[in-house]
Scaffold this active site. Sequence first.
Site, PDB file in Angstrom:
ATOM      1  N   HIS A 172      -3.536  -5.641   1.112  1.00 57.90           N
ATOM      2  CA  HIS A 172      -2.926  -5.882   2.522  1.00 57.90           C
ATOM      3  C   HIS A 172      -2.844  -7.282   2.901  1.00 57.90           C
ATOM      4  O   HIS A 172      -3.710  -7.602   3.333  1.00 57.90           O
ATOM      5  CB  HIS A 172      -3.630  -5.001   3.585  1.00 57.90           C
ATOM      6  CG  HIS A 172      -3.487  -3.699   3.435  1.00 57.90           C
ATOM      7  ND1 HIS A 172      -2.399  -2.973   3.876  1.00 57.90           N
ATOM      8  CD2 HIS A 172      -4.202  -2.768   2.619  1.00 57.90           C
ATOM      9  CE1 HIS A 172      -2.521  -1.653   3.835  1.00 57.90           C
ATOM     10  NE2 HIS A 172      -3.713  -1.573   2.991  1.00 57.90           N
ATOM     11  N   GLU A 208      -1.197  -8.663   5.147  1.00 54.88           N
ATOM     12  CA  GLU A 208      -1.495  -8.954   6.750  1.00 54.88           C
ATOM     13  C   GLU A 208      -2.799  -8.824   7.157  1.00 54.88           C
ATOM     14  O   GLU A 208      -2.829  -8.997   8.507  1.00 54.88           O
ATOM     15  CB  GLU A 208      -0.253  -7.702   7.127  1.00 54.88           C
ATOM     16  CG  GLU A 208      -1.204  -6.304   7.583  1.00 54.88           C
ATOM     17  CD  GLU A 208      -1.119  -5.663   6.085  1.00 54.88           C
ATOM     18  OE1 GLU A 208      -0.592  -6.082   5.182  1.00 54.88           O
ATOM     19  OE2 GLU A 208      -1.537  -4.351   6.159  1.00 54.88           O
ATOM     20  N   CYS A 220       0.726  -1.153  -0.034  1.00 53.90           N
ATOM     21  CA  CYS A 220      -0.085   0.025   0.137  1.00 53.90           C
ATOM     22  C   CYS A 220       0.890   1.231  -0.134  1.00 53.90           C
ATOM     23  O   CYS A 220       1.456   1.379  -0.919  1.00 53.90           O
ATOM     24  CB  CYS A 220      -0.855  -0.138   1.047  1.00 53.90           C
ATOM     25  SG  CYS A 220      -2.209   1.175   1.170  1.00 53.90           S
TER      26      CYS A 220
END
Lengths: 233, 749
Positions: free
Chosen positions: A203, A205, A86
Amino acid sequence: MRFAIIRFPGTWSDRDCHHVLTGVLGQNADILWHRETDLSGYDAVVLPGGFSYGDYLRCGAIARFSPVMESVTRFASRGGPVIGICNGFQVLCESGLLPGALMRNESLQFRCEWTHLRREGGRTPWADDIGEGEVLRIPISHGDGNYFADEATLATLEQSGRVVFRYVDAAGRATPGANPNGSAHNIAGIINARGNVLGMMPHPERAGEQLVGGVDGNRIWESIMKESLAVVG
Amino acid sequence: MEWLVRDRARLYARGMPVDQEALDAVALSRDEYALLCERLGREPNEVELGMFGSLWSEHCGYKNSKPLLRLFPTGSDRVLTKIGAENAGAIDIGDGLCVVMKVESHNHPSAIEPYEGAATGVGGIVRDIFAMGAYPVAILDSLRFGPLEEPQNRYLFEHVVGGVGGYGNCLGIPNVGGEVSFAEAYNGNPLVNAMCVGVAETAKLASARATGAGNALLLVGADTGRDGIHGASGLASRTDPEARFEEMRPAVQVGNPFMEKLLMEACFELASEHRDWIVGLQDLGAAGLTSSVVECCAKGGSGAVLELSKVPRREAGMTPYEVMLSESQERMLVIARREHVAEVTELFRRWELHCEEIGQVTDGNEVVVRDHGAEVARVPVEIATDPPQYRRQGVRPAELEELNRFDPASLPDLAPEEATATLLGLLARPNIASKRGVFRQYDQQVLGNTVVQPGGDAAVLRVANTRYGIALKTDCNGRLCYLDPFTGGAAAVAEAARNVVCTGATPVAVTDCLNFGNPEKADVYYTLEQCIRGIAEACSIFGTPVVSGNVSLYNETAGRPVYPTPVVGMLGLLEDVSKHLRAGFERAGAEVWLLGGEVEQAAATLAGSEYLEAVHGRVAGMPGIDLEAERRLHQLVLRANEVGLLLSAHDCADGGLAVAVAEACILGNTGFQGVGNLPGRLDAACFGEAQGRIVVSVPPGAATRLVALGADLSIPVTRLGTTVDEGRMRLGPIDVSLDDLRAAYEALL
């Protein structure tokens, strides 16, 4: 494996990356303030998401001048694995480690939603554990993720297998409707020529535990972990 | 405007009496001014008048609402804070952790400058949470606008949503929903309420107090500018004709979320790792430095001396008056122990933030303000924090009698062949349609704990590093509050609690934001009092104390008040977050049951319904609620979930049963086949909005135990049908494909 997670003023995915890498995947990771310059002892570098310096200028345009970025560039030039997620992807583009730029989303609005990504060809330690054509479900969260590069650059990226993730629908088709931000060629993630630097808007994560929506993001971390074992072995 | 005050102040400083215009500028009445002079034993000077005007404003002083707010139940064995004593309420959740929460309005600034008004509303409420030493884990927002057909309303809607997202996204705090709705009554006066929730270690909670003579007052964060002067007294504490909005624009602050992010991280580090370095932490909100210093002194039973030349400025030439009343955002007051000032300063410097000592705590009971050593104001803390309070006599609005007398039974029933089209029409109404187009502009997942994203009943978050979950929801149906403020107030609590229960969480505490018109009008005062009484009664019955809140009065356009809108923010707890429930039917072959009511409903349940307004163009009738039955319904769902009987649960509210079933189909992407005919009036059965009903799906074979549990708690349970693979919903005469339902439901995108 030991990860360095870089925290610029305004970064907010640092703790999320740390949680998944250490709490879920059992790796070692440290969050480093952007004034740190010593990356020795780290096996990989993570530039997480957020709004470095508020993104008041172009996204990532100020963070690229942070003291740590010289070290990151050196780390990458020696073949060290670097991932920019990002805002981290934006920083990599601004600092020239990856080509192209990320413009305002075509909708002119911030978008936070789950997307499907298709693994494309091209060797990279960040995705070699993911089969070509496999579809991962990973969310995006950005206002400026509209990947742009000139035609020549796009052609080079495509021909050399440097587009590693493309936005697709659930069935794996790269349709305009599956493109959440207007990115050229539905591009969600690219690598450098050597393959050790990956930039991606989604993302991973945020897709690390079933309880919060899925585990597909771990495939990326697991790829680099396997690669690291192979190197050590 | 501040020029005016200053000129007038000079006049009475020369012995001329202060005139009405000067008092208007600080929103004090002549009687209040006389009372102030009497208590001070002198006339205030210019700076003092500005300070008292702000502190005695409705916004800071709650002079119209405080006596009524005492009606709320405020304690339980989980509540850790005294209501109103701190920046937010704290609730014990076990394991030495607590949840901190508060909701606040930013209506007036948002009406004038929607993006910045909404953005700084988020900024303000987030500061309230980290001022408690908590890390903010969720934002919710409750928004009301006039109908979207009006371009001005669409402009306000789009920019408010942009501002909420723009600020919160930059901070890295997930926005997990809230609600958006539309009605004529909000034309020209949108409501923008933002709620923030944080988690803290109970032992490290910070307090907004100044104690210990000699301790330092440190001002950290942004520089002080001329923005926001008179925000508290001018914007938020009286009615302004629309014509003045343009000239009021400078009273709206401009947000800097990047600065706030640094401030948040630094303050959290300070409170969580170096709690012993400080005695207090306070944000600068309405009335800026004035209220934060005076309130900290009031709580700490101390005084303070300030030296204004130490305040970092954004612009040159600012007067003491302007510095004391500036509402520049992203500033915090840290009351540091004298021996740790250097370390605190270094901590903020590491986060690349200013930290200046602007004064110190004293033993006295006055706040003394100096500028380059010369005294410019001397304010006794007790007088400043003890504004006059008004207990008014409310009068039931005259128009209600006729509206309440209206009997929906006098209307022709819905024809069966129109049922499907009516359902699709209701699903497409902005009040019911999916708000995905709004939510996706907010980061809903950062921090990695969002288990149930917005779009269902309540959001569910994991409490990091524990098994606990928290469920969050804001709610208020303005139409019901308009038709019967007591019922509407109670229903706001009931529905918020019901939503939380539908995720499997036990409701434990409430924060509220009371949005009303001008309380000096007897009928508006009546609605305020009755809504508060309704909330108080519901909170007592559900065992959910009010732990924090905010009051926004003077919400009027051209003399017409907004719907009475007491927004309720509800916190629910899950002992085991893995036991959370979702709203959608997630698999075929499950039985669907209605808990808490029959399918057949009286026409009276159409009172104040979306159907009545959409189809018959009326907002009328007399809504009702049975709070005891509601409480037992919640127990039924929680017990059934505890023993694993439930697959899904969805609140049956706006739009009634047919809309609830349709939403469960859409959210879970599963069809539904109803059993039998719908008895009684078709409109009431499909679209009546009786309170206290929940649609659940259960595995085949679980029904016997569900029926037994219902009998135990005297809650009616009725089998509605079965979930099916086929992508259709069939309920009585309604027969429609899921694709058509979804197309209607996503009309707002």
